[in-house]
Design a protein around this motif. Structure first.
Motif, PDB file in Angstrom:
ATOM      1  N   LEU A  23       0.818  -1.208   0.000  1.00  0.00           N
ATOM      2  CA  LEU A  23       0.000   0.000   0.000  1.00  0.00           C
ATOM      3  C   LEU A  23       0.853   1.260   0.000  1.00  0.00           C
ATOM      4  O   LEU A  23       0.508   2.262  -0.649  1.00  0.00           O
ATOM      5  CB  LEU A  23      -0.936  -0.012   1.208  1.00  0.00           C
ATOM      6  N   GLN A  24       1.954   1.242   0.707  1.00  0.00           N
ATOM      7  CA  GLN A  24       2.870   2.383   0.675  1.00  0.00           C
ATOM      8  C   GLN A  24       3.408   2.598  -0.732  1.00  0.00           C
ATOM      9  O   GLN A  24       3.571   3.738  -1.182  1.00  0.00           O
ATOM     10  CB  GLN A  24       4.005   2.167   1.675  1.00  0.00           C
ATOM     11  N   LYS A  25       3.679   1.501  -1.443  1.00  0.00           N
ATOM     12  CA  LYS A  25       4.142   1.613  -2.820  1.00  0.00           C
ATOM     13  C   LYS A  25       3.056   2.203  -3.707  1.00  0.00           C
ATOM     14  O   LYS A  25       3.317   3.075  -4.557  1.00  0.00           O
ATOM     15  CB  LYS A  25       4.566   0.245  -3.347  1.00  0.00           C
ATOM     16  N   ALA A  26       1.821   1.723  -3.530  1.00  0.00           N
ATOM     17  CA  ALA A  26       0.710   2.242  -4.334  1.00  0.00           C
ATOM     18  C   ALA A  26       0.529   3.738  -4.116  1.00  0.00           C
ATOM     19  O   ALA A  26       0.314   4.501  -5.072  1.00  0.00           O
ATOM     20  CB  ALA A  26      -0.579   1.495  -3.983  1.00  0.00           C
ATOM     21  N   ILE A  27       0.642   4.181  -2.862  1.00  0.00           N
ATOM     22  CA  ILE A  27       0.460   5.600  -2.552  1.00  0.00           C
ATOM     23  C   ILE A  27       1.623   6.429  -3.075  1.00  0.00           C
ATOM     24  O   ILE A  27       1.439   7.584  -3.498  1.00  0.00           O
ATOM     25  CB  ILE A  27       0.273   5.777  -1.031  1.00  0.00           C
ATOM     26  N   SER A  28       2.830   5.863  -3.070  1.00  0.00           N
ATOM     27  CA  SER A  28       3.980   6.597  -3.612  1.00  0.00           C
ATOM     28  C   SER A  28       3.816   6.846  -5.109  1.00  0.00           C
ATOM     29  O   SER A  28       4.275   7.863  -5.638  1.00  0.00           O
ATOM     30  CB  SER A  28       5.271   5.827  -3.342  1.00  0.00           C
ATOM     31  N   LEU A  29       3.149   5.904  -5.798  1.00  0.00           N
ATOM     32  CA  LEU A  29       2.905   6.060  -7.230  1.00  0.00           C
ATOM     33  C   LEU A  29       1.722   6.987  -7.507  1.00  0.00           C
ATOM     34  O   LEU A  29       1.698   7.693  -8.518  1.00  0.00           O
ATOM     35  CB  LEU A  29       2.649   4.689  -7.862  1.00  0.00           C
ATOM     36  N   TYR A  30       0.737   6.966  -6.604  1.00  0.00           N
ATOM     37  CA  TYR A  30      -0.457   7.800  -6.776  1.00  0.00           C
ATOM     38  C   TYR A  30      -0.892   8.305  -5.403  1.00  0.00           C
ATOM     39  O   TYR A  30      -1.689   7.674  -4.715  1.00  0.00           O
ATOM     40  CB  TYR A  30      -1.569   6.999  -7.437  1.00  0.00           C
ATOM     41  N   PRO A  31      -0.378   9.459  -4.976  1.00  0.00           N
ATOM     42  CA  PRO A  31      -0.641   9.966  -3.613  1.00  0.00           C
ATOM     43  C   PRO A  31      -2.113  10.223  -3.305  1.00  0.00           C
ATOM     44  O   PRO A  31      -2.490  10.245  -2.139  1.00  0.00           O
ATOM     45  CB  PRO A  31       0.164  11.271  -3.556  1.00  0.00           C
ATOM     46  N   ASN A  32      -2.941  10.403  -4.330  1.00  0.00           N
ATOM     47  CA  ASN A  32      -4.357  10.722  -4.104  1.00  0.00           C
ATOM     48  C   ASN A  32      -5.257   9.488  -4.144  1.00  0.00           C
ATOM     49  O   ASN A  32      -6.464   9.594  -4.356  1.00  0.00           O
ATOM     50  CB  ASN A  32      -4.845  11.736  -5.132  1.00  0.00           C
ATOM     51  N   TYR A  33      -4.685   8.332  -3.941  1.00  0.00           N
ATOM     52  CA  TYR A  33      -5.414   7.060  -3.996  1.00  0.00           C
ATOM     53  C   TYR A  33      -6.181   6.875  -2.680  1.00  0.00           C
ATOM     54  O   TYR A  33      -5.671   6.333  -1.701  1.00  0.00           O
ATOM     55  CB  TYR A  33      -4.424   5.919  -4.205  1.00  0.00           C
ATOM     56  N   VAL A  34      -7.438   7.299  -2.675  1.00  0.00           N
ATOM     57  CA  VAL A  34      -8.243   7.306  -1.450  1.00  0.00           C
ATOM     58  C   VAL A  34      -8.387   5.895  -0.882  1.00  0.00           C
ATOM     59  O   VAL A  34      -8.208   5.664   0.323  1.00  0.00           O
ATOM     60  CB  VAL A  34      -9.625   7.932  -1.717  1.00  0.00           C
ATOM     61  N   ALA A  35      -8.730   4.933  -1.722  1.00  0.00           N
ATOM     62  CA  ALA A  35      -8.929   3.569  -1.250  1.00  0.00           C
ATOM     63  C   ALA A  35      -7.656   2.996  -0.641  1.00  0.00           C
ATOM     64  O   ALA A  35      -7.703   2.255   0.352  1.00  0.00           O
ATOM     65  CB  ALA A  35      -9.401   2.685  -2.397  1.00  0.00           C
ATOM     66  N   ALA A  36      -6.511   3.359  -1.197  1.00  0.00           N
ATOM     67  CA  ALA A  36      -5.243   2.866  -0.661  1.00  0.00           C
ATOM     68  C   ALA A  36      -4.959   3.464   0.717  1.00  0.00           C
ATOM     69  O   ALA A  36      -4.471   2.766   1.619  1.00  0.00           O
ATOM     70  CB  ALA A  36      -4.101   3.194  -1.624  1.00  0.00           C
ATOM     71  N   HIS A  37      -5.269   4.737   0.898  1.00  0.00           N
ATOM     72  CA  HIS A  37      -5.091   5.354   2.220  1.00  0.00           C
ATOM     73  C   HIS A  37      -5.999   4.694   3.248  1.00  0.00           C
ATOM     74  O   HIS A  37      -5.587   4.443   4.390  1.00  0.00           O
ATOM     75  CB  HIS A  37      -5.377   6.861   2.144  1.00  0.00           C
ATOM     76  N   ASN A  38      -7.226   4.416   2.859  1.00  0.00           N
ATOM     77  CA  ASN A  38      -8.162   3.749   3.775  1.00  0.00           C
ATOM     78  C   ASN A  38      -7.676   2.353   4.121  1.00  0.00           C
ATOM     79  O   ASN A  38      -7.714   1.927   5.288  1.00  0.00           O
ATOM     80  CB  ASN A  38      -9.554   3.684   3.150  1.00  0.00           C
ATOM     81  N   ALA A  39      -7.217   1.607   3.119  1.00  0.00           N
ATOM     82  CA  ALA A  39      -6.722   0.251   3.362  1.00  0.00           C
ATOM     83  C   ALA A  39      -5.465   0.260   4.221  1.00  0.00           C
ATOM     84  O   ALA A  39      -5.296  -0.592   5.107  1.00  0.00           O
ATOM     85  CB  ALA A  39      -6.445  -0.445   2.036  1.00  0.00           C
ATOM     86  N   LEU A  40      -4.587   1.244   3.988  1.00  0.00           N
ATOM     87  CA  LEU A  40      -3.371   1.346   4.799  1.00  0.00           C
ATOM     88  C   LEU A  40      -3.730   1.684   6.242  1.00  0.00           C
ATOM     89  O   LEU A  40      -3.141   1.141   7.191  1.00  0.00           O
ATOM     90  CB  LEU A  40      -2.437   2.403   4.211  1.00  0.00           C
ATOM     91  N   GLY A  41      -4.716   2.558   6.418  1.00  0.00           N
ATOM     92  CA  GLY A  41      -5.187   2.864   7.764  1.00  0.00           C
ATOM     93  C   GLY A  41      -5.724   1.639   8.468  1.00  0.00           C
ATOM     94  O   GLY A  41      -5.458   1.418   9.662  1.00  0.00           O
TER      95      GLY A  41
END
Length: 465
Positions: A23-41
């Protein structure tokens, strides 16, 4: 997206550390990825890294503030951190976005109880009880504990009895039965006071909070067949509302005698009411053309052939500030023409809600209702709310109408306003917990208690080519 999908697989296997890495990798590629931030949380929450989880959920909200799940997640972690007041505010926001979601109401009641806001806990339980809530009867347990904290054991007993009637197999049923027995025993003793209590929900810990929220996440959508036709055939008031009648363009507020139900001539329009003040809506035409310049002295009002005690106000609805509720069907069946539906809604808002004192709200409905934008005069904000809606699920149109009618009616106004409810839909109801009859009865009830309220519900599908 590949990293996000891989992270979801790790989460299903409870490989939390690998999920965090992906998930950190996904967010580094696309910082505005809402679903990824929620999943990482969520992953951080499961790892008991609550502050990190809080930051991710807060970031999700900053990127997209119309998702009830983000506020629910934030409220969960705030409970785990002991930030009970903030958790209550987050749950209130989540419930305001999806106001008919029973699991969010349960989460809200829990947060209110933990925050010692006992009156609001009781209020939320009453709100939940007005709807079908087979999976969330425990809300009455929170209400009982709140009444106990307020030293009203009889109200606590009533809530516990409601809880037991709705969920007799609950793991809390035995404790609730003991509490009811204690209160009954106290009533039979002449002693001036008694030491009894409602068994309280266990204290907030990371484990109990996680268990509670896991239950809240177990949302199973209900597919209930609407009883509109069957109920409507047995409802005289429904038939009256479905009969063709005059368009309503003016209103007179009349102080009427409380003489009960009166007979009327066959085929004539009749107003029957037991309240002292009623709003009479009517239109006037001259050779088929609307008359828009009527004054009070041009109109004669009779109630059972007698003038009313007083006419308290006479208004043309076109001159009144607008209170507009716009309900938009977001079920899967409209997906192919949803952009057309959105554009039509935005054009309608721009053309209609343009007075300096006009206010409107936008809500989408599928299996549930989502409040995309609360009352605001800002047409750009309303348009933004419309664009946030996404088509998915079934059609709970009667639940949506009930919610919107209540929302329009409960808003306090210092002067007369025109309350209008507009529904954009392509088909019939198929998932409401309520019925057409209940929606109409709810609208009539709200109207009878609000002097300037008006609701007209007719079944009509709008097909767009």
């Amino acid at each position: 997206k590949e990293a996000y999908t891989r992270a979801l697989r790790f989460l299903t296997k409870d490989d939390l550390n690998s999920a965090v890495e992906s998930l950190q990798k996904a967010i580094s590629l696309y910082p505005n990825y809402v679903a990824a931030h929620n999943a990482l949380g969520y992953a951080y929450f499961q790892l008991n890294e609550y502050e990190q989880a809080r930051k991710e959920f807060a970031q999700s909200i900053q990127l997209d503030d119309h998702l009830s799940s983000s506020y629910l997640n934030l409220g969960r972690v705030q409970l785990a951190l002991g930030q009970n007041s903030a958790a209550q505010a987050s749950m209130e926001k989540a419930s305001s976005i999806a106001p008919l979601d029973q699991h969010l109401l349960l989460a809200l009641a829990y947060a209110q109880y933990v925050n010692h806001d006992y009156p609001e806990t009781i209020k939320t339980a009453k709100r939940a009880h007005t709807q079908s809530h087979p999976e969330t009867a425990i809300v009455h347990y929170y209400a009982a504990a709140s009444w106990q904290a307020l030293n009203d054991l009889h109200q606590a007993r009533d809530e516990l009895q409601t809880f037991l009637a709705e969920d007799p197999q609950s793991s809390f049923a035995a404790a609730a039965q003991r509490a009811v027995a204690q209160i009954r025993a106290a009533d039979e003793r002449p002693a001036p006071s008694v030491a009894t209590s409602v068994p309280a929900r266990e204290s907030i810990t990371a484990e109990s909070s996680a268990q509670g929220q896991e239950a809240l996440q177990d949302l199973r959508e209900k597919q209930q067949i609407a009883e509109a036709e069957a109920e409507g055939s047995n409802c005289p008031s429904c038939d009256a509302l479905n009969q063709p009648g005059p368009d309503r363009s003016a209103t007179a507020n009349v102080l009427a005698p409380t003489s009960g139900i009166r007979e009327s001539k066959p085929g004539a329009w009749a107003l029957r009411s037991t309240v002292n003040e009623v709003a009479v809506f009517f239109s006037a035409t001259n050779n088929g053309r609307s008359v828009t310049n009527l004054a009070q002295e041009d109109v004669k009002i009779l109630d059972d052939h007698k003038p009313p005690a007083a006419v308290l106000g006479f208004h043309s609805e076109s001159d009144l500030p607008l209170r507009l509720g716009l309900l938009i069907d977001t079920s899967a069946s409209v997906q192919e023409r949803f952009s057309f539906e959105q554009n039509a809604a935005i054009n309608f808002i721009n053309q209609v809600a343009n007075g300096k004192d006009d206010l409107a709200f936008v809500a989408g409905f599928s299996n549930s209702i989502v409040l995309a934008k609360d009352f605001t005069p800002d047409v750009q904000e309303l348009a933004h709310g419309v664009h946030q809606l996404v088509p998915v699920g079934g059609t709970a149109i009667w639940d949506a109408i009930t919610f919107a009618a209540e929302k329009l009616a409960e808003r306090q106004e210092a002067r007369p306003v025109a309350r209008i409810l507009v529904v954009i839909s392509d088909g019939d109801d198929n998932t409401s917990s309520g019925t057409l009859k209940q929606a109409i009865e709810h609208g009539r009830t709200e109207r009878s208690h609000r002097v300037h309220g008006q609701y007209s519900i007719r079944r009509r599908a709008v097909h767009a080519e």
